[in-house]
Write an enzyme that holds these catalytic residues in place. Sequence first.
Site, PDB file in Angstrom:
ATOM      1  N   GLU A   1       0.805  -1.277  -0.012  1.00  0.00           N
ATOM      2  CA  GLU A   1      -0.037  -0.108  -0.002  1.00  0.00           C
ATOM      3  C   GLU A   1       0.839   1.333   0.014  1.00  0.00           C
ATOM      4  O   GLU A   1       0.508   2.191  -0.438  1.00  0.00           O
ATOM      5  CB  GLU A   1      -0.951   0.035   1.156  1.00  0.00           C
ATOM      6  CG  GLU A   1      -1.785  -1.050   0.738  1.00  0.00           C
ATOM      7  CD  GLU A   1      -3.313  -1.138   1.890  1.00  0.00           C
ATOM      8  OE1 GLU A   1      -3.138  -0.554   2.949  1.00  0.00           O
ATOM      9  OE2 GLU A   1      -4.062  -1.884   1.447  1.00  0.00           O
TER      10      GLU A   1
ATOM     11  N   HIS B   1      -3.060  -9.091  -2.154  1.00  0.00           N
ATOM     12  CA  HIS B   1      -2.040  -7.994  -2.052  1.00  0.00           C
ATOM     13  C   HIS B   1      -0.799  -8.503  -2.811  1.00  0.00           C
ATOM     14  O   HIS B   1       0.036  -8.019  -3.359  1.00  0.00           O
ATOM     15  CB  HIS B   1      -1.667  -7.123  -0.836  1.00  0.00           C
ATOM     16  CG  HIS B   1      -2.699  -6.052  -0.456  1.00  0.00           C
ATOM     17  ND1 HIS B   1      -3.921  -6.195  -0.388  1.00  0.00           N
ATOM     18  CD2 HIS B   1      -2.444  -4.603  -0.077  1.00  0.00           C
ATOM     19  CE1 HIS B   1      -4.626  -5.228   0.004  1.00  0.00           C
ATOM     20  NE2 HIS B   1      -3.685  -4.093  -0.226  1.00  0.00           N
TER      21      HIS B   1
END
Lengths: 268, 268
Positions: free
Chosen positions: A154, A190
């Site tokens: 992120e 992710h």
Amino acid sequence: MATENVRPIIGVFDSGVGGLTVLRELLLEVPGADYLYFGDTARLPYGSKSAATVAKYACSAVRYLEQLGAEMVVIACNTACALAYPEIERCVNVPVMGVIRPGAESAAKASHTKKVVVIATEGTVGSHAYSTALSEWKVSAQEKACPLFVPLVEEGWTDHPITEQVAHVYLDELTRSGSSADVLLLGCTHYPLLKELLRRVVPPQMAIVDSAESTARSVAVKMQRLTASVTAPHIRFFATDSIEKFRRTGTKFLSREIGEVALVNMEP
Amino acid sequence: MATENVRPIIGVFDSGVGGLTVLRELLLEVPGADYLYFGDTARLPYGSKSAATVAKYACSAVRYLEQLGAEMVVIACNTACALAYPEIERCVNVPVMGVIRPGAESAAKASHTKKVVVIATEGTVGSHAYSTALSEWKVSAQEKACPLFVPLVEEGWTDHPITEQVAHVYLDELTRSGSSADVLLLGCTHYPLLKELLRRVVPPQMAIVDSAESTARSVAVKMQRLTASVTAPHIRFFATDSIEKFRRTGTKFLSREIGEVALVNMEP
């Protein structure tokens, strides 16, 4: 080939933008469907929450997708699958597809030594869902929680030397020095963004299996008639928090621009 | 000195366990009070959520503390203070104390150059709440979001070489090579656990100011008669998700064992 009036709608659910890696693979494998993507961004991350909380949040989200017309729901969130798959299946009337079984099946088929290293969030690892699924193919799993990978992705550090060091801290003991595991299974949405970096960290003979790809192929098998299409899929996006942030951060997971995102309030 | 029957109850609210660093300082500065600590662990982290969502969550939590008898509420969560302080003040009838003003005031007093570097979550930085507060003392702020610090602290890597490298990536440009800032303000409840490591990363002449300490001193000033006590404070803990995890991870933030934790369901 599917015609316009029979295009089915597939709902994809995740706690955030990570599940867009699953949607990306679905768009490649099943371009004959239309899509609804729901990211429960106000309540993420699920990875550190209890099973009861995850089940409650996930059920409200998949019911929302069913009400919008989804004829099948893909649970792109590994944590939700790991902690609450039976509850999610019970709370809707449409078929539900998770990411864990397809991922485990691909990993089992890719492994010659029948030993797989699974990396995932704390919640997924604590549930031993991958280990349970892999045992059906007589494959043993070493599961490792890698809680820093999601924040590193992120932060955009998908190719950063610090991320590579973190990966060595997490993985060296499991993948080197006499380990006979020959597959690394990416058990978090992710992690596909770290695939190239992980390729440099684990030994070259170790295969890397991605649950997102495996899931999309399983959906494609179920919907064979939809693997070709003359028109591009129509995609609608829903998020429970900041739609700007969803669009901004989601683009790199989907590998394409994200259009309109509708804000959904899941609480009274 | 306070006697048993006049001990006031102070409510402390945070999105998770981080605010226990503020409670730890309060126990040192105001031992004559009793405490209620509320960690909204089912809905953390607030740092990446929108102002509207944070306001809604924080208001429900502080109202809960008021109903339990809190005569004052300390908002230990920087993000909640930054994004929703006026809304929180309006939704209860007891005095509310945030962490941003006390932190900014201490930093302003500690700075000779009138230039302060503020490190915090994305949400806090995006709000410019510290910058606004510091401008009242004619101090300019350089604000820097350090999104990896919270997960690194939660991973327990408070003294890890990787955390030190991450700190250099975040801070070197702001604290070295001609910067005239002489104070580093820790604008997140998790950061006090990195204080020793940050001491090695920033130049020796730079003071480190911790909002948790500053807030506790401000509460002590308001409640002077309570700074001594014959009996230990009574503390009750509430969390909205896994109480085991709260106890396990909270201990290092509070620097003492956590006893009973009550599970609270904030949604219908």
